[in-house]
Write a protein that holds these residues in place. Structure first.
Motif, PDB file in Angstrom:
ATOM      1  N   PHE A 181       0.817  -1.203   0.000  1.00 40.39           N
ATOM      2  CA  PHE A 181       0.000   0.000   0.000  1.00 40.39           C
ATOM      3  C   PHE A 181       0.859   1.265   0.000  1.00 40.39           C
ATOM      4  O   PHE A 181       0.443   2.304  -0.507  1.00 40.39           O
ATOM      5  CB  PHE A 181      -0.932   0.018   1.214  1.00 40.39           C
ATOM      6  CG  PHE A 181      -2.051  -0.985   1.167  1.00 40.39           C
ATOM      7  CD1 PHE A 181      -2.561  -1.459  -0.033  1.00 40.39           C
ATOM      8  CD2 PHE A 181      -2.623  -1.461   2.344  1.00 40.39           C
ATOM      9  CE1 PHE A 181      -3.601  -2.388  -0.069  1.00 40.39           C
ATOM     10  CE2 PHE A 181      -3.668  -2.376   2.329  1.00 40.39           C
ATOM     11  CZ  PHE A 181      -4.159  -2.836   1.118  1.00 40.39           C
ATOM     12  N   HIS A 182       2.058   1.184   0.577  1.00 40.59           N
ATOM     13  CA  HIS A 182       2.919   2.372   0.637  1.00 40.59           C
ATOM     14  C   HIS A 182       3.366   2.818  -0.755  1.00 40.59           C
ATOM     15  O   HIS A 182       3.585   4.009  -0.983  1.00 40.59           O
ATOM     16  CB  HIS A 182       4.152   2.098   1.509  1.00 40.59           C
ATOM     17  CG  HIS A 182       3.865   2.045   2.971  1.00 40.59           C
ATOM     18  ND1 HIS A 182       3.357   3.124   3.661  1.00 40.59           N
ATOM     19  CD2 HIS A 182       4.024   1.048   3.874  1.00 40.59           C
ATOM     20  CE1 HIS A 182       3.218   2.793   4.949  1.00 40.59           C
ATOM     21  NE2 HIS A 182       3.613   1.536   5.096  1.00 40.59           N
ATOM     22  N   LEU A 183       3.520   1.876  -1.676  1.00 44.33           N
ATOM     23  CA  LEU A 183       3.931   2.264  -3.024  1.00 44.33           C
ATOM     24  C   LEU A 183       2.913   3.223  -3.633  1.00 44.33           C
ATOM     25  O   LEU A 183       3.282   4.144  -4.383  1.00 44.33           O
ATOM     26  CB  LEU A 183       4.099   1.017  -3.898  1.00 44.33           C
ATOM     27  CG  LEU A 183       4.555   1.223  -5.343  1.00 44.33           C
ATOM     28  CD1 LEU A 183       5.835   2.040  -5.425  1.00 44.33           C
ATOM     29  CD2 LEU A 183       4.739  -0.133  -6.029  1.00 44.33           C
ATOM     30  N   ALA A 184       1.642   3.056  -3.300  1.00 49.36           N
ATOM     31  CA  ALA A 184       0.609   3.969  -3.798  1.00 49.36           C
ATOM     32  C   ALA A 184       0.817   5.384  -3.272  1.00 49.36           C
ATOM     33  O   ALA A 184       0.474   6.362  -3.956  1.00 49.36           O
ATOM     34  CB  ALA A 184      -0.771   3.453  -3.404  1.00 49.36           C
ATOM     35  N   GLU A 185       1.370   5.512  -2.065  1.00 48.12           N
ATOM     36  CA  GLU A 185       1.591   6.851  -1.503  1.00 48.12           C
ATOM     37  C   GLU A 185       2.584   7.656  -2.337  1.00 48.12           C
ATOM     38  O   GLU A 185       2.546   8.887  -2.325  1.00 48.12           O
ATOM     39  CB  GLU A 185       2.084   6.740  -0.057  1.00 48.12           C
ATOM     40  CG  GLU A 185       1.036   6.199   0.898  1.00 48.12           C
ATOM     41  CD  GLU A 185       1.544   6.081   2.323  1.00 48.12           C
ATOM     42  OE1 GLU A 185       0.951   6.714   3.217  1.00 48.12           O
ATOM     43  OE2 GLU A 185       2.547   5.376   2.551  1.00 48.12           O
ATOM     44  N   TYR A 186       3.460   6.957  -3.051  1.00 52.19           N
ATOM     45  CA  TYR A 186       4.432   7.641  -3.905  1.00 52.19           C
ATOM     46  C   TYR A 186       3.807   8.089  -5.223  1.00 52.19           C
ATOM     47  O   TYR A 186       4.435   8.825  -5.970  1.00 52.19           O
ATOM     48  CB  TYR A 186       5.619   6.722  -4.188  1.00 52.19           C
ATOM     49  CG  TYR A 186       6.584   6.615  -3.029  1.00 52.19           C
ATOM     50  CD1 TYR A 186       7.824   7.246  -3.068  1.00 52.19           C
ATOM     51  CD2 TYR A 186       6.261   5.899  -1.885  1.00 52.19           C
ATOM     52  CE1 TYR A 186       8.711   7.156  -2.009  1.00 52.19           C
ATOM     53  CE2 TYR A 186       7.132   5.804  -0.816  1.00 52.19           C
ATOM     54  CZ  TYR A 186       8.352   6.433  -0.884  1.00 52.19           C
ATOM     55  OH  TYR A 186       9.223   6.360   0.176  1.00 52.19           O
ATOM     56  N   TYR A 251      -5.408  -0.540  -6.214  1.00 49.44           N
ATOM     57  CA  TYR A 251      -6.579  -0.215  -5.404  1.00 49.44           C
ATOM     58  C   TYR A 251      -6.264   0.924  -4.438  1.00 49.44           C
ATOM     59  O   TYR A 251      -7.076   1.852  -4.270  1.00 49.44           O
ATOM     60  CB  TYR A 251      -7.047  -1.440  -4.637  1.00 49.44           C
ATOM     61  CG  TYR A 251      -8.404  -1.283  -4.001  1.00 49.44           C
ATOM     62  CD1 TYR A 251      -9.558  -1.614  -4.693  1.00 49.44           C
ATOM     63  CD2 TYR A 251      -8.530  -0.782  -2.711  1.00 49.44           C
ATOM     64  CE1 TYR A 251     -10.815  -1.460  -4.129  1.00 49.44           C
ATOM     65  CE2 TYR A 251      -9.778  -0.612  -2.128  1.00 49.44           C
ATOM     66  CZ  TYR A 251     -10.920  -0.956  -2.839  1.00 49.44           C
ATOM     67  OH  TYR A 251     -12.166  -0.775  -2.268  1.00 49.44           O
ATOM     68  N   ALA A 252      -5.090   0.877  -3.806  1.00 47.77           N
ATOM     69  CA  ALA A 252      -4.714   1.922  -2.862  1.00 47.77           C
ATOM     70  C   ALA A 252      -4.553   3.282  -3.541  1.00 47.77           C
ATOM     71  O   ALA A 252      -4.843   4.321  -2.946  1.00 47.77           O
ATOM     72  CB  ALA A 252      -3.422   1.540  -2.135  1.00 47.77           C
TER      73      ALA A 252
END
Length: 278
Positions: A181-186, A251-252
């Motif tokens: 999910f953290h990859l989506a934050e980038y 999805y994230a």
């Protein structure tokens, strides 16, 4: 008081491997595993048995990847569990050992990743706070090139795992542990923060990084498995989930801007450092 007898089920190398195969783990695939040893039951051989069972299920052509994070290599000004006196901060920064992928232990991710980290033939990525370790024929290719200024973004093993079709296995762990999910934050508008850490040669360095946090990942995971195909089952006593990294990231990317917008203030500078042992 006498020690109470262990609670089951009894988990062995063979029963663990069979449970993973029944869940859907495929020989030859690449698996990013987030795990809890205690959730599995009474494991004969502990973390070593779990790693052997994972490798058996993956077979000689499969690759096992785990997070080997070192959140204690961080600015003591941010520590909260527990905090340390402010008058110590300068001395801690001046004397904290720099990250060494061969010897720096993982912290806060459980005993199974630490067992993988020290396994013969393991490869570990170079990021001093959010490294990954891997075993198998694709291990080096997945963890090499982890940029020191990219914790969990495009130049981290997460992006490599996404590109190569890897899947996530939550083995007794919840969605709050899902690093994908953290990859989506980038990939969404996210503030930058200054991250402090020890550097080789006894120096202290500060680098700009994308702000990351696991806040509301449990809600994100609930919606993700409601809307997307997530394989669910049990391995030993543990709840287990299996899904593609790429599905979780995609999805994230849609969910976070709607449910955790920047104005909520939930993009914290970093997860608080784990409790430091005396």
């Amino acid at each position: 008081m006498p020690t109470p007898p262990p609670t089951g089920p009894l988990v062995t190398r063979d029963s663990l491997a069979e449970g993973l195969r029944s869940l859907g783990v495929q020989p030859g695939e690449t698996l990013l595993v987030h795990s809890s040893l205690s959730a599995l039951g009474w494991v004969n051989g502990g973390a070593v048995t779990v790693v052997l069972g994972l490798l058996d299920a993956l077979g000689p052509d499969g690759t096992l990847v785990v997070p080997t994070q070192t959140g204690d290599l961080s600015d003591p000004a941010l520590w909260s569990n527990p905090p340390v006196p402010e008058e110590w901060w300068a001395a801690i920064r001046a004397t904290m050992p720099a990250y060494d992928p061969l010897v720096t232990p993982s912290r806060g991710v459980g005993v199974i990743p630490e067992t993988v980290r020290t396994w013969p033939g393991a490869h570990r990525s170079a990021h001093p706070q959010t490294s990954f370790a891997a075993l198998g024929p694709r291990a080096a290719a997945l963890v090499d090139g982890h940029a020191p200024d990219c914790r969990l973004g495009e130049r981290s093993p997460l992006a490599q795992l996404e590109r190569t079709g890897a899947r996530v296995l939550l083995l007794g762990a919840g969605f709050d542990a899902c690093t994908s999910f953290h990859l989506a934050e980038y990939r969404i508008p996210t503030p930058l923060v200054e991250v402090g850490r020890p550097a080789p040669g006894g120096a202290w360095e500060t680098v700009p990084e994308v702000s990351i946090t696991s806040d509301r990942f449990d809600e994100l995971g609930h919606d993700f498995e409601r809307d997307r195909p997530v394989v669910r089952g049990r391995v030993g006593a543990a709840d287990a989930r299996l899904f593609p990294v790429a599905d979780a990231v995609a999805y994230a990317e849609r969910w976070l801007p709607v449910h955790r917008p920047r104005e909520e203030g939930l993009f914290a500078p970093a997860r608080p450092a784990p409790r430091r042992r005396p």
